[in-house]
Motif scaffolding. Sequence first.
Motif, short mmCIF file in Angstrom:
data_model
loop_
_atom_site.label_atom_id
_atom_site.label_comp_id
_atom_site.label_asym_id
_atom_site.label_seq_id
_atom_site.Cartn_x
_atom_site.Cartn_y
_atom_site.Cartn_z
N PRO A 1 -5.27 6.86 36.82
CA PRO A 1 -5.93 7.94 36.08
C PRO A 1 -6.62 7.43 34.81
CG PRO A 1 -3.60 8.44 36.49
CD PRO A 1 -3.83 7.04 36.93
N PRO A 2 -7.71 8.08 34.36
CA PRO A 2 -8.35 9.22 35.02
C PRO A 2 -9.11 8.77 36.26
CG PRO A 2 -9.63 8.53 33.12
CD PRO A 2 -8.39 7.69 33.12
N HIS A 3 -8.98 9.55 37.33
CA HIS A 3 -9.57 9.15 38.59
C HIS A 3 -11.07 9.36 38.60
CE1 HIS A 3 -5.31 10.15 39.91
NE2 HIS A 3 -5.43 8.84 39.99
N SER A 4 -11.72 8.57 39.41
CA SER A 4 -13.19 8.56 39.41
C SER A 4 -13.74 9.32 40.60
CB SER A 4 -13.68 7.11 39.42
OG SER A 4 -13.15 6.39 38.36
N GLY A 5 -13.36 10.55 40.75
CA GLY A 5 -13.88 11.37 41.83
C GLY A 5 -13.55 10.75 43.16
N ASP A 6 -14.55 10.67 44.00
CA ASP A 6 -14.35 10.09 45.34
C ASP A 6 -15.02 8.73 45.41
OD1 ASP A 6 -14.77 13.34 46.88
OD2 ASP A 6 -12.95 12.32 46.22
N SER A 7 -14.80 7.93 44.39
CA SER A 7 -15.55 6.70 44.25
C SER A 7 -15.42 5.76 45.42
CB SER A 7 -15.13 5.96 42.97
OG SER A 7 -15.84 4.75 42.88
N THR A 8 -16.57 5.21 45.81
CA THR A 8 -16.61 4.20 46.86
C THR A 8 -16.91 2.82 46.28
OG1 THR A 8 -18.96 4.58 47.25
CG2 THR A 8 -17.41 5.92 48.53
N SER A 9 -16.99 2.72 44.97
CA SER A 9 -17.32 1.44 44.34
C SER A 9 -16.09 0.62 44.04
CB SER A 9 -18.05 1.70 43.02
OG SER A 9 -18.16 0.50 42.28
N PRO A 10 -16.07 -0.65 44.43
CA PRO A 10 -14.91 -1.51 44.12
C PRO A 10 -14.61 -1.57 42.62
CG PRO A 10 -16.34 -2.59 45.71
CD PRO A 10 -17.07 -1.38 45.24
N ALA A 11 -15.63 -1.43 41.80
CA ALA A 11 -15.44 -1.54 40.35
C ALA A 11 -14.54 -0.44 39.80
CB ALA A 11 -16.79 -1.52 39.65
N THR A 12 -14.41 0.65 40.54
CA THR A 12 -13.58 1.77 40.11
C THR A 12 -12.10 1.42 40.11
OG1 THR A 12 -15.14 3.39 40.97
CG2 THR A 12 -12.86 4.10 40.77
N TYR A 13 -11.70 0.53 40.96
CA TYR A 13 -10.30 0.33 41.27
C TYR A 13 -9.66 -0.72 40.38
CZ TYR A 13 -11.41 3.42 45.00
OH TYR A 13 -11.80 4.54 45.69
N ASP A 14 -8.45 -0.42 39.95
CA ASP A 14 -7.76 -1.22 38.95
C ASP A 14 -6.87 -2.31 39.55
OD1 ASP A 14 -7.51 1.97 37.80
OD2 ASP A 14 -8.58 0.47 36.60
N TYR A 15 -6.35 -2.04 40.73
CA TYR A 15 -5.39 -2.97 41.34
C TYR A 15 -5.77 -3.21 42.80
CZ TYR A 15 -2.79 -1.29 37.30
OH TYR A 15 -2.41 -0.94 36.02
N TRP A 16 -5.54 -4.45 43.24
CA TRP A 16 -5.91 -4.85 44.59
C TRP A 16 -4.77 -5.64 45.24
CZ3 TRP A 16 -10.56 -3.65 46.88
CH2 TRP A 16 -11.53 -3.06 46.05
N GLY A 17 -4.71 -5.49 46.56
CA GLY A 17 -3.83 -6.34 47.33
C GLY A 17 -4.50 -7.66 47.66
N GLN A 18 -3.77 -8.49 48.38
CA GLN A 18 -4.26 -9.82 48.71
C GLN A 18 -5.11 -9.82 49.98
OE1 GLN A 18 -1.32 -8.71 49.56
NE2 GLN A 18 -1.12 -9.34 51.69
N GLY A 19 -5.07 -8.74 50.73
CA GLY A 19 -5.86 -8.62 51.95
C GLY A 19 -5.08 -8.98 53.19
N THR A 20 -5.50 -8.39 54.29
CA THR A 20 -4.92 -8.70 55.59
C THR A 20 -6.06 -8.83 56.60
OG1 THR A 20 -3.25 -8.02 57.23
CG2 THR A 20 -4.53 -6.26 56.23
N GLN A 21 -5.99 -9.88 57.40
CA GLN A 21 -7.08 -10.18 58.35
C GLN A 21 -6.96 -9.32 59.59
OE1 GLN A 21 -9.77 -12.60 58.18
NE2 GLN A 21 -10.41 -11.44 59.99
N VAL A 22 -8.06 -8.71 59.96
CA VAL A 22 -8.17 -7.99 61.23
C VAL A 22 -9.25 -8.69 62.06
CG1 VAL A 22 -8.85 -5.84 62.35
CG2 VAL A 22 -7.39 -5.79 60.31
N THR A 23 -8.87 -9.10 63.24
CA THR A 23 -9.81 -9.77 64.15
C THR A 23 -9.81 -9.02 65.47
OG1 THR A 23 -9.36 -11.92 63.11
CG2 THR A 23 -10.43 -11.93 65.28
N VAL A 24 -11.00 -8.62 65.89
CA VAL A 24 -11.14 -7.88 67.15
C VAL A 24 -11.90 -8.77 68.12
CG1 VAL A 24 -11.91 -5.76 68.24
CG2 VAL A 24 -11.22 -5.73 65.82
N SER A 25 -11.28 -9.07 69.24
CA SER A 25 -11.89 -9.94 70.22
C SER A 25 -12.67 -9.10 71.24
CB SER A 25 -10.83 -10.77 70.93
OG SER A 25 -9.95 -9.93 71.65
N SER A 26 -13.72 -9.71 71.78
CA SER A 26 -14.57 -9.00 72.75
C SER A 26 -14.08 -9.23 74.16
CB SER A 26 -16.01 -9.47 72.61
OG SER A 26 -16.09 -10.86 72.76
#
Length: 126
Positions: A101-126
């Motif tokens: 808070p204060p929240h930024s509406g329905d923000s789609t911008s990465p700059a809005t966000y204060d904390y991030w995880g380390q990420g998880t890989q998703v791989t889709v094979s054809s």
Amino acid sequence: QVQLVESGGGLVQTGGSLKLSCEVSGGTFSRYAMAWFRQAPGKDREFVARISWSGGRTNYADIGKSRFTISRDQVKNSVYLQMNSLSPEDTYVYYCAADSPPHSGDSTSPATYDYWGQGTQVTVSS
């Protein structure tokens, strides 16, 4: 210190499903709006979905509007991304993010966000 830890990524065939999880610790989870982003090597981070602090409002990028569902569990301090009908074009590293808070509406911008995880890989094979 707020920490976000994603899990649930992996290798899946075209048409398959995955459910990503993100557990938040060190902060008051119920105060955060939460989102999922994804990123390919050398590319900008891309908005996928967002859920309000209460869970009462969600918004999605067009890429996932009919295939992805974001949800949260206030007891487990976790946010989820259910992904269905996956295609190779969904192959990315997926990140969860918290907007304090204060929240930024329905923000789609990465700059809005204060904390991030380390990420998880998703791989889709054809």
